[in-house]
Design a protein around this motif. Sequence first.
Motif, mmCIF file in Angstrom:
data_model
loop_
_atom_site.group_PDB
_atom_site.id
_atom_site.type_symbol
_atom_site.label_atom_id
_atom_site.label_comp_id
_atom_site.label_asym_id
_atom_site.label_seq_id
_atom_site.Cartn_x
_atom_site.Cartn_y
_atom_site.Cartn_z
ATOM 1 N N ASP A 1 2.205 -3.818 7.541
ATOM 2 C CA ASP A 1 2.270 -5.264 7.782
ATOM 3 C C ASP A 1 1.742 -5.974 6.540
ATOM 4 N N GLN B 1 8.885 -0.513 7.363
ATOM 5 C CA GLN B 1 8.827 0.807 7.981
ATOM 6 C C GLN B 1 9.183 1.864 6.940
ATOM 7 N N VAL C 1 -0.429 2.742 11.153
ATOM 8 C CA VAL C 1 -0.218 1.306 10.935
ATOM 9 C C VAL C 1 -1.156 0.839 9.827
#
Length: 499
Positions: A357, A398, A312
Motif C-alpha cells: 500500500d 500486488q 502486507v
Amino acid sequence: MKKIIINVAPWQTRVAIVRDGELQNIYFTSPVSTALEQSFFKGVVTTVLPGIQTAFVDIGQEKAGFLHISEIDRELALDRMSSTVDLEDTPQRESHQRQAVDIRKILHEGESILVQVSKEPVHEKGAKLTTCFTLPGRFIVLLPNIPRIAISKKIEERDERARLKDILTRNLPEGMGAIIRTTSQNRTEKEILQDVHYLTEIWTGINTEYQKAKPQQRIHEDLPLPLRMVRDHLDDDVEEVIVDDKTTQANVYKFVKRIAPEYIYKVKYYAGPQNIFEKYQIDNQIEQALSHKVSLKSGGSIVIEATEAMTVVDVNTGKYIGKANLEDTILKTNLEAAEEIVRQLRLRNIGGLIVIDFIDMASSGNQQKLIRYLEKTLKERDKFQSVVLKVSEFGLVQMTRKRSGKTLLQELTHACSTCHGRGFVRSTQMQAYALLQEIRERLRKLRGAKQAEIVLNSHIFGYITQIEYNTILALEKDFGIKITLMSSPELPMDEFHLK
C-alpha cells in the motif's frame, strides 16, 4: 560494493551479505538443524493417492515427503520453469498435447526412487520432493534429466544469449539440459565448461551412490553454507570475503581457488578482538529486521505484517514534508520505500503473495515511474524471481516472490507462549472475568470444604480486590466457603492456584 562476512562458532555458522554497510541477506546453519533443500535421497514410496495425484515418500525424516505428479512429468516441469526463465527448447516441444497421466501408473508403494528435496518441511507438512533434478553451479544450473536449455531473463543482449546457448548446446552430455545463470554473462567458454564438468561429475557420483545406498538414505547434499554462499554471491561486485575462523577460511580459499581463482585475493581472515558481526553492526540490523516497522532516511516508514495467506506492506510519509509540492514529496517517499521494501523482502526471506500500500499519487505518470523503479530494483538486487502487477483500483501494488525455506521470523523466533503468536493478550478486566468463571466451576466441585486459598497473578489480584471484591463475597455466600486471595508476581495472568 558488497562484502561476504562469515561468522563461525561451534553452535552456529552465520553468513551475511552486506552492501555499503547495509545488510542485504543473512543465512544460518547449526549442527542440530541440517538443511534438506537440494539434498538427494533414496526414498521409499509409502502411499500413492490418485485423488490428489500425489505420492508420499519416506526419506528417513520425521515426516514423509510429498511428490506431486507435476514434479515427475518433464513437460509440466518445463512449464513451471517458464515463469522464471525464457525457455529455448532443443528439440522443439511436441505440438500435440500429452494425454492425462495417472500417478498410479508411475509409482508403486514399496518401491525405491531417487528424489530431491525442492522445499524444506514447513509446519505440519513434510518436505516437497521432485524428480526434475537440479544441480546449481556458479554459472549454470545443470538439469541432468531434462534436455532443455533455459536462459536467465536478466541476460538481455541477444548476441550474448545466443553465444551462451551455443556453448551449452555443443558441450552438454546427451539427455541433459541447463539453466544459464546471470553470472555466466560475458564469461569465457572455458569457465562455463569447468562448471559443466564439475556438475556432471557430481551427477555421476549421485547415480553411483544410489545403487549402493540403503532405503531412506541421504546420498548427496549441497555444499556447506559458507561455500554455498560464496558460490552463489561471489562476483566482480564483491569487495571482500571475510571469515573469522581459520579452518573455514582455508576451506573457502581452496574452494574459490578451484571455481574462481581470479578472486582468491578477496578471501581474508579476520582476527580482531571484537566479534565480526558486531564490528560490521550486523547483529543490530538483524534485530531491526525482526521489527514490523522500518524507518526510512527521509523520515517516512514502512510497516510489514505477515499473515498465513500474504504479506502486507504499508508505506507512510511520517515527518517528511519535502521541499516542493505534496506530489513530489509522496513520489520521493514511495521511491525510497520501494528500494527498502526490496531489501526487506530479501533480508526477511519473504515469499508468496505480497500486497504493498504505497502512498496514493494523483499522477498516473508517477505511478508508472514507481512501478518501473520497483521492477528495476527487484531485477538488479534480488536473485529470486518476482512478478509485479499494475496498481489496482484501490491504489495497491500486488506482487509475488518465490518462496525458499523459512522466513527470518520463523528462523529466529517462535510463537509467544502468552499470546500464542497473535501479538496481543486479553485485557486485565477480561482475563479476571475468565478466571472468576473458572474459579466458580472449581468451587462448585469442592464439596464440604470450609475454606479455599486462591493464588492469582499480581495484576489480576489487584483488579479483583479493588474492583470485583463483591464478587468474591458472593462466591463465599453461594458455596458456604471462606476464600482467601493471595498474590504471586511469577504466576501467568491466565492461571490461578486453588488450595
